[in-house]
Design a protein around this motif. Structure first.
Motif, PDB file in Angstrom:
ATOM      1  N   ALA A  67       0.866  -1.174   0.000  1.00 14.49           N
ATOM      2  CA  ALA A  67       0.000   0.000   0.000  1.00 14.49           C
ATOM      3  C   ALA A  67       0.900   1.221   0.000  1.00 14.49           C
ATOM      4  CB  ALA A  67      -0.913  -0.009   1.209  1.00 14.49           C
ATOM      5  N   ASP A  68       0.930   1.939  -1.103  1.00 11.78           N
ATOM      6  CA  ASP A  68       1.847   3.077  -1.189  1.00 11.78           C
ATOM      7  C   ASP A  68       1.112   4.388  -0.982  1.00 11.78           C
ATOM      8  OD1 ASP A  68       4.680   2.084  -2.534  1.00 11.78           O
ATOM      9  OD2 ASP A  68       2.977   0.761  -2.819  1.00 11.78           O
ATOM     10  N   ASP A  69       0.699   4.970  -2.086  1.00  3.62           N
ATOM     11  CA  ASP A  69       0.046   6.262  -1.997  1.00  3.62           C
ATOM     12  C   ASP A  69      -1.424   6.037  -1.687  1.00  3.62           C
ATOM     13  OD1 ASP A  69       0.159   8.949  -1.989  1.00  3.62           O
ATOM     14  OD2 ASP A  69      -0.187   9.193  -4.133  1.00  3.62           O
ATOM     15  N   VAL A  70      -2.000   6.994  -1.001  1.00  2.61           N
ATOM     16  CA  VAL A  70      -3.432   6.926  -0.746  1.00  2.61           C
ATOM     17  C   VAL A  70      -3.986   8.312  -1.009  1.00  2.61           C
ATOM     18  CG1 VAL A  70      -3.032   7.273   1.717  1.00  2.61           C
ATOM     19  CG2 VAL A  70      -5.215   6.385   0.954  1.00  2.61           C
ATOM     20  N   PHE A  71      -5.168   8.365  -1.620  1.00  2.00           N
ATOM     21  CA  PHE A  71      -5.769   9.644  -1.931  1.00  2.00           C
ATOM     22  C   PHE A  71      -7.265   9.531  -1.737  1.00  2.00           C
ATOM     23  CE2 PHE A  71      -7.597  12.871  -4.704  1.00  2.00           C
ATOM     24  CZ  PHE A  71      -6.907  13.971  -4.243  1.00  2.00           C
ATOM     25  N   ALA A  72      -7.853  10.525  -1.110  1.00  2.00           N
ATOM     26  CA  ALA A  72      -9.287  10.496  -0.875  1.00  2.00           C
ATOM     27  C   ALA A  72      -9.902  11.756  -1.433  1.00  2.00           C
ATOM     28  CB  ALA A  72      -9.576  10.388   0.617  1.00  2.00           C
ATOM     29  N   ALA A  73     -10.896  11.590  -2.291  1.00  2.00           N
ATOM     30  CA  ALA A  73     -11.641  12.732  -2.816  1.00  2.00           C
ATOM     31  C   ALA A  73     -12.920  12.209  -3.435  1.00  2.00           C
ATOM     32  CB  ALA A  73     -10.829  13.494  -3.845  1.00  2.00           C
ATOM     33  N   GLY A  74     -13.896  13.070  -3.532  1.00  2.00           N
ATOM     34  CA  GLY A  74     -15.138  12.722  -4.213  1.00  2.00           C
ATOM     35  C   GLY A  74     -15.775  11.461  -3.660  1.00  2.00           C
ATOM     36  N   GLU A  75     -15.822  11.341  -2.346  1.00  2.00           N
ATOM     37  CA  GLU A  75     -16.484  10.209  -1.703  1.00  2.00           C
ATOM     38  C   GLU A  75     -15.819   8.878  -2.011  1.00  2.00           C
ATOM     39  OE1 GLU A  75     -20.267  10.680  -0.181  1.00  2.00           O
ATOM     40  OE2 GLU A  75     -18.766  12.170   0.372  1.00  2.00           O
ATOM     41  N   ARG A  76     -14.578   8.919  -2.393  1.00  2.00           N
ATOM     42  CA  ARG A  76     -13.878   7.666  -2.675  1.00  2.00           C
ATOM     43  C   ARG A  76     -12.462   7.725  -2.102  1.00  2.00           C
ATOM     44  NH1 ARG A  76     -14.738   8.095  -8.792  1.00  2.00           N
ATOM     45  NH2 ARG A  76     -15.263  10.160  -8.013  1.00  2.00           N
ATOM     46  N   GLY A 126       1.677   6.742  -7.588  1.00  2.00           N
ATOM     47  CA  GLY A 126       0.881   7.875  -7.144  1.00  2.00           C
ATOM     48  C   GLY A 126      -0.453   7.924  -7.847  1.00  2.00           C
ATOM     49  N   VAL A 127      -1.419   8.560  -7.161  1.00  2.00           N
ATOM     50  CA  VAL A 127      -2.745   8.684  -7.756  1.00  2.00           C
ATOM     51  C   VAL A 127      -3.341  10.009  -7.311  1.00  2.00           C
ATOM     52  CG1 VAL A 127      -3.888   7.477  -5.866  1.00  2.00           C
ATOM     53  CG2 VAL A 127      -4.934   7.470  -8.117  1.00  2.00           C
ATOM     54  N   PHE A 128      -4.154  10.603  -8.190  1.00  2.00           N
ATOM     55  CA  PHE A 128      -4.798  11.864  -7.837  1.00  2.00           C
ATOM     56  C   PHE A 128      -6.100  11.969  -8.602  1.00  2.00           C
ATOM     57  CE2 PHE A 128      -5.698  16.379  -8.108  1.00  2.00           C
ATOM     58  CZ  PHE A 128      -5.433  16.800  -6.819  1.00  2.00           C
ATOM     59  N   LEU A 129      -7.161  12.405  -7.904  1.00  2.00           N
ATOM     60  CA  LEU A 129      -8.436  12.617  -8.572  1.00  2.00           C
ATOM     61  C   LEU A 129      -8.697  14.108  -8.636  1.00  2.00           C
ATOM     62  CD1 LEU A 129     -11.160  11.202  -9.595  1.00  2.00           C
ATOM     63  CD2 LEU A 129     -12.034  11.985  -7.415  1.00  2.00           C
ATOM     64  N   GLU A 351      -3.380  10.382   4.356  1.00  2.00           N
ATOM     65  CA  GLU A 351      -4.420  11.165   3.710  1.00  2.00           C
ATOM     66  C   GLU A 351      -5.542  11.434   4.705  1.00  2.00           C
ATOM     67  OE1 GLU A 351      -4.395  12.547   0.808  1.00  2.00           O
ATOM     68  OE2 GLU A 351      -6.463  13.202   0.739  1.00  2.00           O
ATOM     69  N   TRP A 352      -6.152  12.616   4.583  1.00  2.00           N
ATOM     70  CA  TRP A 352      -7.301  12.939   5.427  1.00  2.00           C
ATOM     71  C   TRP A 352      -8.559  12.406   4.765  1.00  2.00           C
ATOM     72  CZ3 TRP A 352      -6.878  15.111  10.155  1.00  2.00           C
ATOM     73  CH2 TRP A 352      -5.700  15.798  10.456  1.00  2.00           C
ATOM     74  N   LEU A 357      -7.857  10.097   9.697  1.00  2.00           N
ATOM     75  CA  LEU A 357      -6.583   9.990   8.989  1.00  2.00           C
ATOM     76  C   LEU A 357      -6.417   8.566   8.477  1.00  2.00           C
ATOM     77  CD1 LEU A 357      -3.834  11.841  11.033  1.00  2.00           C
ATOM     78  CD2 LEU A 357      -4.354  12.163   8.644  1.00  2.00           C
ATOM     79  N   ILE A 358      -6.026   8.439   7.215  1.00  2.00           N
ATOM     80  CA  ILE A 358      -5.727   7.127   6.666  1.00  2.00           C
ATOM     81  C   ILE A 358      -4.218   7.042   6.493  1.00  2.00           C
ATOM     82  CG2 ILE A 358      -6.075   5.573   4.728  1.00  2.00           C
ATOM     83  CD1 ILE A 358      -8.624   7.113   4.137  1.00  2.00           C
ATOM     84  N   VAL A 359      -3.613   6.010   7.055  1.00  2.00           N
ATOM     85  CA  VAL A 359      -2.173   5.819   6.932  1.00  2.00           C
ATOM     86  C   VAL A 359      -1.943   4.441   6.320  1.00  2.00           C
ATOM     87  CG1 VAL A 359       0.007   5.764   8.169  1.00  2.00           C
ATOM     88  CG2 VAL A 359      -1.826   7.194   8.991  1.00  2.00           C
ATOM     89  N   THR A 360      -1.122   4.385   5.279  1.00  2.00           N
ATOM     90  CA  THR A 360      -0.868   3.082   4.663  1.00  2.00           C
ATOM     91  C   THR A 360       0.496   2.566   5.081  1.00  2.00           C
ATOM     92  OG1 THR A 360       0.110   4.064   2.712  1.00  2.00           O
ATOM     93  CG2 THR A 360      -2.236   3.627   2.646  1.00  2.00           C
ATOM     94  N   ASP A 361       0.614   1.254   5.042  1.00  2.00           N
ATOM     95  CA  ASP A 361       1.882   0.610   5.374  1.00  2.00           C
ATOM     96  C   ASP A 361       2.265  -0.314   4.229  1.00  2.00           C
ATOM     97  OD1 ASP A 361       3.472  -0.117   8.265  1.00  2.00           O
ATOM     98  OD2 ASP A 361       3.773  -1.403   6.527  1.00  2.00           O
ATOM     99  N   ARG A 362       3.477  -0.137   3.707  1.00  2.00           N
ATOM    100  CA  ARG A 362       3.909  -0.912   2.555  1.00  2.00           C
ATOM    101  C   ARG A 362       4.131  -2.367   2.909  1.00  2.00           C
ATOM    102  NH1 ARG A 362       8.225   3.200   0.234  1.00  2.00           N
ATOM    103  NH2 ARG A 362       6.790   4.493  -0.935  1.00  2.00           N
TER     104      ARG A 362
END
Lengths: 483, 210
Positions: A67-76, A126-129, A351-352, A357-362
């Motif tokens: 689990a690397d990058d995490v992104f939260a937006a638009g209810e997802r 990486g990911v971005f919405l 990510e908020w 807070l969401i924290v991922t661990d590789r």
């Protein structure tokens, strides 16, 4: 009567045997602390506690190996799994919506590129919405490209390959990515010393963005000033430290972090010119732990910004999460590397999700969800209200926060500021003293002193007159003697 | 009243250092008790300053307040200077005795002491914009102190300005050497005491205890 005593005794024993039956602090670890004005680490009550763990088991058939990058937006929520080359999409209740690996086109057909190869993600990082353009940007690091998908249906819109007009030594290996309101794409290349790569909407190169200054080593500088040109060639070249992760806030300021130990600053808030305009009005600069208390430097791997200026930075070295407010004032430090539930092995991203807070661990290939405790919720709400200018509501929350945690110095300063605005200078001075804010104390004292002088003007005037008369008299006597 | 007239004479010295220190040195107008009081007062005012300096410019952590330590830190350099200056000037044909140097430095301390005290008091009624006034007050006291010390040493040792500067530099070197020797002494003594204690406990526990 006897029954009453029995119940009392039972309750008492229960409270000894099960001391941690509390409403909220079920998962609280004793890693919560903050720094006071004198740089001492002080126990702070928990601002966040573990709520949930999302790992491969909760995603059903989809395997999760990292689990690397995490992104939260638009209810997802989007989680990048670079080992499985997947981007997993979850809803806010953490149910899997879809998992992207093979990219499909509008007609739900698998896209074929080149010589009969399916378009598949390869070690994305990486990911971005972009909610404005409704586009999902995936930094497909392994294949050196950016894949742009539709924000709802996840069909392919376009592929951004290395721009033809790109200059400089940086490889086009996009690792982390953000897109601002105007559509310019900012992508971080790990080890790229020229700055953040900025592409325009169509994917052509526009510039390198942001400057990361290296630390000046006095001894090194001293020897360099003596060295001849040939010696200088042999010396190690000083490159500007690279950025390692980015985030973007509501106003379009780009937040960046670096874990290069030669970097002068560690956290950046870059304006459109690429200058660092991070506000650092806290007791100390935004560099994480006090360095003299730790033998290891903090290495910030990810940053997450809220709409109201509060940002969280994740340290991969100690597994700690530092929460700062807009002014750069440290709110809380929590979590660590370890083996307890919720502790990290190898930090990935942060990510908020609203106030969680969401924290991922590789290494553990999972995602920890931390929810704010009562104290954390009050603090975050107070920060939000304060940032939006609703001071009176915010002050009430700050007062509550002090009752819960008297080491939360920021609240004293903010309450003091409110008293200062309402002309309660004495109370303001009291709170600024508690908050160790000398500049604000000085402001409050200035008015307080003026009022006191006005009240006691008679005494002051009398004192001046008497002193003047005494001086005159002594002069008179002196002259009489000598004459 | 001896001490009152001595205090008066001390103030005369502050404003007329050359004449004043000459009289102190050669006509016994100094007062050793007064000098000792001044040095003690200087240490006490340092403690006072740590605790009661106004909040706006007070960056001393209140929980580290250690009055004995502060007192020592304030007074120790003075004693060190007296010893190292005396040990140098005896070699450089200086005529001052150790008690003369003591009086010179004690009397010179008076302006520094007074201005430091004024700073501590005034710092409670100033705001941040006025801090430079306090700094200049302290600077006046310090410059005055150095000037008096320089004049006083010149007169006491019957030195020219140039020799005085040379001896002052040598004094600094001597002070460093003294600190080195003191540390060496304490470390070695610590080892000897530790050794004696070890031998004692060994003998006591094995010899008598069986």
């Amino acid at each position: 009567m006897k029954l009453k005593y029995m119940t009392l005794v039972l309750l008492f024993t229960a409270s000894i045997v099960f001391p941690c039956i509390q409403a909220e602090a079920a998962y609280t670890r004793e890693t919560n602390y903050t720094y006071n004005f004198w740089g001492q680490d002080k126990r702070s009550i928990a601002a966040f506690e573990l709520e949930d763990i999302i790992d491969g088991g909760s995603l059903g058939k989809v395997r999760m190996s990292s689990a690397d990058d995490v992104f939260a937006a638009g209810e997802r929520i989007f989680i990048v799994d670079s080992a499985e080359s997947r981007v997993n999409v979850l809803d806010p209740e953490f149910n899997l919506i879809t998992s992207i690996k093979l990219v499909r086109n509008k007609d739900n057909k698998i896209v074929v590129i080149g010589d009969n190869k399916q378009l598949m993600l390869n070690q994305p990082e990486g990911v971005f919405l972009s909610e404005k353009f409704n586009e999902l940007y995936i930094a497909d690091t392994g294949e050196e490209r950016i894949i742009v998908l539709d924000g709802d249906k996840y069909y392919l819109k376009r592929i951004i390959e290395k721009p033809a007009n790109m200059v400089g030594d940086t490889l086009f290996k996009p690792s982390k990515i953000v897109v601002d309101e105007t559509g310019r794409i900012l992508t971080v290349v790990q080890d790229g010393y020229e700055g953040i790569l900025e592409l325009d909407k169509n994917g052509s190169f526009s510039r390198y963005f942001g400057v990361n200054k290296p630390k000046v080593d006095i001894i090194d500088y001293f020897w360099r000033s003596f060295a001849s040109d040939e010696q200088k060639k042999k010396m190690e070249k000083l490159f500007a430290p690279s950025f390692n992760n980015v985030d973007i806030d509501e106003e379009g300021f780009v937040y960046a972090v670096t874990y290069d130990d030669s970097a002068k600053d560690k956290v950046f808030r870059l304006n459109s010119k690429g200058e660092n305009v991070l506000v650092e009005k806290g007791y100390f600069t935004v560099t994480g732990d006090m360095q003299y208390l730790e033998n290891k430097d903090n290495e910030f791997i990810d940053i997450a910004v809220t709409d109201y200026g509060v940002y969280a930075v994740l340290d991969r070295n100690t597994g700690r999460i530092f929460i700062y407010n807009f002014d750069g004032f440290l709110i809380n430090i929590f979590n660590k590397n370890g083996n307890l539930k919720g502790n990290l092995k190898e930090a990935g991203g942060i990510e908020w999700l609203d106030k969680k807070l969401i924290v991922t661990d590789r290494q553990l290939a999972c995602m920890f969800v931390f929810q704010p405790t009562e104290f954390g919720r009050i603090v975050l709400e107070a920060e939000e209200l304060y940032f939006k200018g609703k001071f009176n509501e915010a002050i009430k929350l700050f007062q509550k926060a002090i009752k819960l945690n008297s080491n939360y110095d920021l609240a004293y300063i903010n309450i003091g500021k409110n008293h200062l605005l309402n002309d309660n200078y004495k109370e303001a001075m009291y709170y600024f003293k508690l908050g160790n804010s000398r500049s604000y104390y000085s402001q409050a004292y200035k008015y307080y002193r003026a009022i006191k002088l006005q009240e006691n003007f008679g005494w002051l005037f009398a004192f001046i007159i008497i002193t003047a008369l005494l001086i005159l008299y002594s002069e008179y006597r002196y002259n009489k003697k000598t004459a | 009243m001896g001490i009152i007239s001595d205090v008066r004479y001390m103030f005369y010295v502050l404003f007329h250092p050359f004449d004043g220190f000459f009289e102190v040195r050669f006509r016994n107008k100094g007062n050793y008790a007064l000098s000792a009081i001044i040095v003690l007062l200087y240490g006490i005012i340092s403690i006072f300053d740590y605790q009661y300096r106004g909040f706006i410019i007070n960056y001393s952590p209140p929980f580290y307040m250690n009055s004995i330590f502060i007192f020592t830190v304030a007074v120790f350099p003075i004693l060190l200077f007296i010893i190292s200056n005396w040990s140098i000037t005896t070699l450089f044909n200086g005529n001052g005795k150790i008690k003369d140097i003591f009086i010179v430095i004690a009397y010179s301390l008076v302006p520094k002491l007074v201005f430091d005290f004024i700073r501590t008091l005034l710092s409670n009624v100033i705001i941040l914009d006025e801090v430079f006034i306090l700094n200049s007050i302290v600077n006046i006291g310090t410059i005055w102190f150095f000037f008096l010390l320089f004049c006083g040493l010149c007169v006491t040792h019957e030195y020219t300005v140039f020799t005085n500067i040379v001896t002052l530099i040598a004094t600094f070197v001597a002070a460093v050497i003294i600190i080195f020797l003191v540390m060496l002494y304490f470390i070695l003594m610590g080892k000897i005491v530790g050794f004696a204690a070890a031998v004692f406990s060994e003998v006591f526990q094995r010899g008598i205890g069986g």
